[in-house]
Design an enzyme around this catalytic site. Structure first.
Site, PDB file in Angstrom:
ATOM      1  N   HIS A  14      23.142  28.279  21.823  1.00  0.00           N
ATOM      2  CA  HIS A  14      24.116  27.266  22.269  1.00  0.00           C
ATOM      3  C   HIS A  14      25.516  27.598  21.741  1.00  0.00           C
ATOM      4  O   HIS A  14      26.506  27.502  22.464  1.00  0.00           O
ATOM      5  CB  HIS A  14      23.738  25.870  21.730  1.00  0.00           C
ATOM      6  CG  HIS A  14      22.469  25.290  22.271  1.00  0.00           C
ATOM      7  ND1 HIS A  14      21.476  24.767  21.460  1.00  0.00           N
ATOM      8  CD2 HIS A  14      22.029  25.118  23.548  1.00  0.00           C
ATOM      9  CE1 HIS A  14      20.484  24.305  22.211  1.00  0.00           C
ATOM     10  NE2 HIS A  14      20.790  24.512  23.478  1.00  0.00           N
ATOM     11  N   ARG A  40      18.891  32.027  30.441  1.00  0.00           N
ATOM     12  CA  ARG A  40      18.339  33.160  29.685  1.00  0.00           C
ATOM     13  C   ARG A  40      17.484  34.043  30.573  1.00  0.00           C
ATOM     14  O   ARG A  40      17.434  35.247  30.408  1.00  0.00           O
ATOM     15  CB  ARG A  40      17.451  32.633  28.535  1.00  0.00           C
ATOM     16  CG  ARG A  40      18.216  31.912  27.467  1.00  0.00           C
ATOM     17  CD  ARG A  40      17.391  30.852  26.781  1.00  0.00           C
ATOM     18  NE  ARG A  40      17.207  29.718  27.674  1.00  0.00           N
ATOM     19  CZ  ARG A  40      16.731  28.542  27.308  1.00  0.00           C
ATOM     20  NH1 ARG A  40      16.358  28.349  26.056  1.00  0.00           N
ATOM     21  NH2 ARG A  40      16.609  27.570  28.174  1.00  0.00           N
ATOM     22  N   SER A  71      15.459  25.879  22.014  1.00  0.00           N
ATOM     23  CA  SER A  71      15.258  24.836  21.015  1.00  0.00           C
ATOM     24  C   SER A  71      13.764  24.558  20.842  1.00  0.00           C
ATOM     25  O   SER A  71      13.289  24.337  19.726  1.00  0.00           O
ATOM     26  CB  SER A  71      15.951  23.538  21.446  1.00  0.00           C
ATOM     27  OG  SER A  71      17.328  23.740  21.542  1.00  0.00           O
ATOM     28  N   LYS A  96      11.425  13.566  27.508  1.00  0.00           N
ATOM     29  CA  LYS A  96      11.134  14.450  26.378  1.00  0.00           C
ATOM     30  C   LYS A  96      11.112  13.634  25.090  1.00  0.00           C
ATOM     31  O   LYS A  96      12.007  12.828  24.863  1.00  0.00           O
ATOM     32  CB  LYS A  96      12.229  15.510  26.246  1.00  0.00           C
ATOM     33  CG  LYS A  96      12.265  16.530  27.359  1.00  0.00           C
ATOM     34  CD  LYS A  96      13.336  17.581  27.067  1.00  0.00           C
ATOM     35  CE  LYS A  96      13.469  18.568  28.226  1.00  0.00           C
ATOM     36  NZ  LYS A  96      14.577  19.520  28.019  1.00  0.00           N
TER      37      LYS A  96
HETATM   38  P1  ADP Z   1      18.320  20.947  28.399  1.00  0.00           P
HETATM   39  O1  ADP Z   1      17.177  20.086  27.953  1.00  0.00           O
HETATM   40  O2  ADP Z   1      19.362  20.211  29.206  1.00  0.00           O
HETATM   41  O3  ADP Z   1      17.924  22.264  29.029  1.00  0.00           O
HETATM   42  P2  ADP Z   1      19.027  22.495  26.052  1.00  0.00           P
HETATM   43  O4  ADP Z   1      19.621  22.013  24.774  1.00  0.00           O
HETATM   44  O5  ADP Z   1      17.683  23.123  25.997  1.00  0.00           O
HETATM   45  O6  ADP Z   1      19.089  21.273  27.037  1.00  0.00           O
HETATM   46  O7  ADP Z   1      20.030  23.544  26.697  1.00  0.00           O
HETATM   47  C1  ADP Z   1      21.357  23.193  27.043  1.00  0.00           C
HETATM   48  C2  ADP Z   1      21.933  24.353  27.868  1.00  0.00           C
HETATM   49  O8  ADP Z   1      22.015  25.516  27.038  1.00  0.00           O
HETATM   50  C3  ADP Z   1      21.044  24.751  29.059  1.00  0.00           C
HETATM   51  O9  ADP Z   1      21.866  25.148  30.128  1.00  0.00           O
HETATM   52  C4  ADP Z   1      20.244  25.903  28.532  1.00  0.00           C
HETATM   53  O10 ADP Z   1      19.820  26.769  29.567  1.00  0.00           O
HETATM   54  C5  ADP Z   1      21.295  26.567  27.636  1.00  0.00           C
HETATM   55  N1  ADP Z   1      20.666  27.352  26.580  1.00  0.00           N
HETATM   56  C6  ADP Z   1      19.716  26.973  25.718  1.00  0.00           C
HETATM   57  N2  ADP Z   1      19.384  27.977  24.877  1.00  0.00           N
HETATM   58  C7  ADP Z   1      20.169  29.027  25.234  1.00  0.00           C
HETATM   59  C8  ADP Z   1      20.286  30.378  24.783  1.00  0.00           C
HETATM   60  N3  ADP Z   1      19.514  30.860  23.808  1.00  0.00           N
HETATM   61  N4  ADP Z   1      21.197  31.183  25.378  1.00  0.00           N
HETATM   62  C9  ADP Z   1      21.939  30.701  26.407  1.00  0.00           C
HETATM   63  N5  ADP Z   1      21.871  29.443  26.894  1.00  0.00           N
HETATM   64  C10 ADP Z   1      20.996  28.623  26.323  1.00  0.00           C
END
Ligand code: ADP
Length: 165
Positions: free
Chosen positions: A16, A89, A127, A40
């Site tokens: 992030h 990703r 995450s 979730k």
């Molecule tokens: P959500 O539940 O909305 O997917 P996340 O916190 O998992 O929320 O992710 C927020 C954004 O960050 C999403 O667009 C996700 O694809 C992106 N994201 C999460 N992890 C990574 C990573 N390791 N590299 C690039 N983008 C990421």
């Protein structure tokens, strides 16, 4: 230009932070929005996630952190923001992000979704995976130095106190 970066951030990862750092080269201001998605069950509360984002983004210029319950496009419209920032990703992420971007377009024609591809080092990092490793690891007494490669120090501290105390 202002962007909205919505997500669960449960917890914040270096993936992030990398997306945010790279996006500040294009956007003057980024609103990071912790969205409460009722489907979730989170490890960290909304307040904890807002707090960890504030701490881990405090040195990134132009970033502000908020929380919101609802649909990305509606929140962006309400705030007068015309760009939604997301990261991908894998091809599997595209299968989720593309229809979401199209749904947001349907809801708000003026809003563009800008998608950044993860840096190779963070391509496998989510995450969910980090939560899993931390929950299992702390329960079995692992050396939490392994978390340093995936999360900022403040997040590691919060994982430790959440899962050990
Ligand atoms: P959500 O539940 O909305 O997917 P996340 O916190 O998992 O929320 O992710 C927020 C954004 O960050 C999403 O667009 C996700 O694809 C992106 N994201 C999460 N992890 C990574 C990573 N390791 N590299 C690039 N983008 C990421």
């Amino acid at each position: 230009m202002i962007a909205l970066f919505p997500g669960s951030f449960d917890p914040v990862t270096l993936g992030h932070i990398d997306i945010l750092n790279r996006a500040t080269k294009t956007f003057d201001q980024i609103i990071v929005a912790v969205l409460c998605n009722s489907s979730k069950a989170p490890l960290f509360t909304i307040e904890e996630r807002v707090g960890m984002l504030k701490e881990t983004t405090k040195d990134i210029p132009g970033v502000q952190v908020e929380s919101y319950v609802g649909i990305h496009a509606e929140f962006a419209k309400k705030r007068g923001v015309r760009h939604i920032l997301r990261g991908v990703r894998t091809a599997a992420d595209c299968g989720y992000e593309i229809p979401m971007a199209q749904a947001n377009k349907q809801l708000a024609e003026d809003i563009e979704t800008i998608i950044l591809v993860s840096a190779p080092a963070y391509g496998y990092m989510s995450s969910g995976l980090i939560r899993e490793i931390a929950i299992t690891g702390y329960a079995s007494g692992f050396d939490d130095i392994v978390l340093d490669q995936w999360v900022p120090p403040a997040v590691k501290d919060m994982l430790r106190s959440k899962l050990l105390d």
